[in-house]
Design an enzyme around this catalytic site. Structure first.
Site, mmCIF file in Angstrom:
data_model
loop_
_atom_site.group_PDB
_atom_site.id
_atom_site.type_symbol
_atom_site.label_atom_id
_atom_site.label_comp_id
_atom_site.label_asym_id
_atom_site.label_seq_id
_atom_site.Cartn_x
_atom_site.Cartn_y
_atom_site.Cartn_z
ATOM 1 N N GLY A 46 0.832 -1.194 0.000
ATOM 2 C CA GLY A 46 0.000 0.000 0.000
ATOM 3 C C GLY A 46 0.864 1.239 0.000
ATOM 4 N N GLN A 51 3.274 10.033 1.266
ATOM 5 C CA GLN A 51 4.565 9.345 1.075
ATOM 6 C C GLN A 51 5.230 9.716 -0.252
ATOM 7 O OE1 GLN A 51 2.769 5.300 2.151
ATOM 8 N NE2 GLN A 51 4.888 5.086 2.836
ATOM 9 N N CYS A 92 7.025 -0.378 6.274
ATOM 10 C CA CYS A 92 6.537 0.799 5.568
ATOM 11 C C CYS A 92 7.605 1.266 4.591
ATOM 12 C CB CYS A 92 6.252 1.898 6.591
ATOM 13 S SG CYS A 92 5.683 3.430 5.860
ATOM 14 N N LEU A 93 7.198 1.650 3.379
ATOM 15 C CA LEU A 93 8.176 2.072 2.377
ATOM 16 C C LEU A 93 8.883 3.370 2.781
ATOM 17 C CD1 LEU A 93 6.340 1.209 -0.978
ATOM 18 C CD2 LEU A 93 7.963 -0.166 0.317
ATOM 19 N N HIS A 134 -3.138 0.818 8.052
ATOM 20 C CA HIS A 134 -1.802 1.430 7.974
ATOM 21 C C HIS A 134 -1.829 2.671 7.073
ATOM 22 C CE1 HIS A 134 2.752 1.046 7.537
ATOM 23 N NE2 HIS A 134 2.435 1.854 6.546
ATOM 24 N N GLU A 135 -2.447 2.539 5.892
ATOM 25 C CA GLU A 135 -2.441 3.660 4.938
ATOM 26 C C GLU A 135 -3.311 4.816 5.427
ATOM 27 O OE1 GLU A 135 -0.099 3.515 2.996
ATOM 28 O OE2 GLU A 135 0.225 1.356 3.050
ATOM 29 N N HIS A 138 -1.474 6.929 7.785
ATOM 30 C CA HIS A 138 -0.577 7.894 7.126
ATOM 31 C C HIS A 138 -1.279 9.232 6.894
ATOM 32 C CE1 HIS A 138 3.260 6.058 6.144
ATOM 33 N NE2 HIS A 138 2.686 4.970 5.669
HETATM 34 ZN ZN ZN Z 1 3.528 3.127 5.350
#
Ligand code: ZN
Length: 194
Positions: A46, A51, A92-93, A134-135, A138
């Site tokens: 995701g 991000q 997480c990226l 999670h997203e 963000h």
């Molecule tokens: Zn993340």
């Protein structure tokens, strides 16, 4: 289109509360396409718009298996129902190779708007429910490390000697912050994001 660079921990945009999308304009499909490309390339499940440097309420989430590769793009998403709990390691990226244990709901119902403008209600469970939570975090400036107990933080290190191809090595938020600070300086030196 050049690949969208992913913002790394320490970038203030990751801590901002993102603004709702008021209008689906011409630029949105291109942004979504770029987000999907970055997510797939970095092998994420995701990605949220902050991000990639856009403080707006937009996420993309892989909802299918590896084979069917279904991806949902959701504008102004919110969780309307949640039940059960699950514990699992999360990454997480924006915090590359860091992992931590996070408790999430087992099932969630998420509402939002898809790019064609229609409102949808989606039910998800397990890993997909985790990804949605999670997203959406963000979009509120919340990162998984805020939810992971300090003693569960670790690095995922490639290791050909391990059957799964990697090993976990315990770390601390202090060390992680140092690593990400270096990574951000490196990105800046390469002239990528701010
Ligand atoms: Zn993340």
């Amino acid at each position: 289109m050049t690949r969208l660079p992913i913002r790394i921990y320490g970038d203030p945009i990751l801590r901002k509360k993102a603004k709702p999308v008021r209008k689906i304009d011409d630029q949105l499909p291109e942004l979504i396409e770029g987000m999907i490309e970055a997510m797939v390339e970095d092998d994420g499940v995701g990605l949220a718009a902050p991000q990639v440097g856009q403080s707006i309420r937009l996420i993309v989430v892989k909802t299918g298996s590896e084979e069917n590769g279904e991806i949902v793009s959701l504008i102004n998403p919110h969780v309307v129902a949640a039940s059960g709990t699950q514990d699992g390691m999360e990454g997480c990226l924006s915090l590359p190779t860091l992992r931590g244990k996070v408790q999430r709901h087992q099932q969630v119902t998420v509402q939002g708007i898809v790019p064609d403008g229609s409102e949808v209600s989606l039910e998800a469970e397990g890993q997909v429910a985790r990804a949605f939570e999670h997203e959406i975090d963000h979009l509120n400036g919340v990162l998984f490390v805020d939810r992971a107990p300090a003693d569960t933080l670790c690095w995922l290190i490639p290791d050909p000697d391990e059957e799964c191809g990697y090993r976990l090595e315990a770390t601390s938020m202090k060390e992680a912050k140092r690593v990400f600070k270096r990574l951000r300086s490196k990105q800046q030196a390469e002239g990528k994001p701010i």
